[in-house]
Design a protein around this motif. Sequence first.
Motif, short mmCIF file in Angstrom:
data_model
loop_
_atom_site.label_atom_id
_atom_site.label_comp_id
_atom_site.label_asym_id
_atom_site.label_seq_id
_atom_site.Cartn_x
_atom_site.Cartn_y
_atom_site.Cartn_z
N ASP A 188 0.83 -1.20 0.00
CA ASP A 188 0.00 0.00 0.00
C ASP A 188 0.87 1.25 0.00
N ARG A 189 1.87 1.24 0.84
CA ARG A 189 2.77 2.40 0.89
C ARG A 189 3.44 2.62 -0.46
N ALA A 190 3.87 1.53 -1.11
CA ALA A 190 4.53 1.65 -2.42
C ALA A 190 3.58 2.24 -3.45
N ASP A 191 2.32 1.82 -3.42
CA ASP A 191 1.35 2.36 -4.38
C ASP A 191 1.13 3.86 -4.15
N TRP A 192 0.98 4.24 -2.88
CA TRP A 192 0.79 5.65 -2.57
C TRP A 192 2.00 6.48 -3.00
N GLU A 193 3.18 5.95 -2.73
CA GLU A 193 4.40 6.69 -3.08
C GLU A 193 4.55 6.81 -4.59
N ASP A 194 4.21 5.74 -5.33
CA ASP A 194 4.27 5.80 -6.79
C ASP A 194 3.36 6.91 -7.32
N HIS A 195 2.20 7.06 -6.69
CA HIS A 195 1.27 8.11 -7.10
C HIS A 195 1.88 9.48 -6.85
N GLU A 196 2.55 9.66 -5.71
CA GLU A 196 3.19 10.94 -5.40
C GLU A 196 4.32 11.23 -6.38
N VAL A 197 5.07 10.20 -6.75
CA VAL A 197 6.15 10.37 -7.72
C VAL A 197 5.58 10.87 -9.05
N GLN A 198 4.45 10.31 -9.45
CA GLN A 198 3.83 10.73 -10.70
C GLN A 198 3.33 12.17 -10.60
N LEU A 199 2.78 12.54 -9.46
CA LEU A 199 2.32 13.91 -9.27
C LEU A 199 3.47 14.90 -9.41
N LEU A 200 4.60 14.58 -8.81
CA LEU A 200 5.76 15.47 -8.91
C LEU A 200 6.26 15.56 -10.34
N SER A 201 6.33 14.41 -11.00
CA SER A 201 6.79 14.41 -12.40
C SER A 201 5.88 15.26 -13.27
N ASP A 202 4.57 15.16 -13.06
CA ASP A 202 3.62 15.96 -13.84
C ASP A 202 3.79 17.45 -13.56
#
Length: 276
Positions: free
Chosen positions: A197-211
Amino acid sequence: MQREIITGVDRSARSRAAADWAAREALLRALPLRVVHVVPPASLDPVEQWPYHPEAVADHVVAELLARHPELRAHGESVTGMPAPVLRALGQDAELLVLGLRGEDGRAGVPVGSTAAQVAAESAGPVALVPGAAPDEGPPLPSTGVTVGVEARADSAAALDFAFEAARLRGARLHAVHPWQLPAEAAASPFPVLEEDRADWEDHEVQLLSDALRPWRAKYPDVDVLEDVVLFTPLAALTHASAGAELVVAARRSAPGPRLLQLLEHLRRPVVVMAS
């Protein structure tokens, strides 16, 4: 209106250190420097003013700066009024307003003066707060480039544009830090967070920053960017990430009120506070 950098000065060594930083920033940006000394209406008596008359403080600082930076375009002026409101008004249309963290009226043990704190908290334009070299601070850390706090879920355009341009001018790496926190239900749960779950949430944050960074990467293709997503509060994230940074850029909403003062107290590098 002419683009310019403004620095507020008094008779303190920290003020002169900030003015010197402002001079180097003006040269880097090929802009003129305006050195302003604000004299309160109830000024000191002539004995306490010695060896400077209030109207001569800004000119004295300009002379020092031109001796060190002959190519600098600078002029000084004296303005009567209360420092914080006057500087805030002058900085509204400036490319950058530069102040020392403390001035000649700063109290021992208080790292951020009242004028710097008030201007940084209320100014509509970018404000650079420059720490002076106090004897007990030790040598500065090696520069690791420019650090910027990014709120990927909010409009960080002003902070990002300033930070990318600062990194470009310096030929430095940009460290873009996006803090995130666990969802409220996970943070409040008595059970450990599942790693997947933590990995999924963090992946989403990584994508937000990249965008959030994508338009600025396209505008500044020569700037090397380190994208950093960290599970910290905004204040802790920026404090940890900025160790050794040459310059730190933060949106005021990332560290409002007391948190802004805490950030300024912890950093030994110049901090540019953006209104948004």
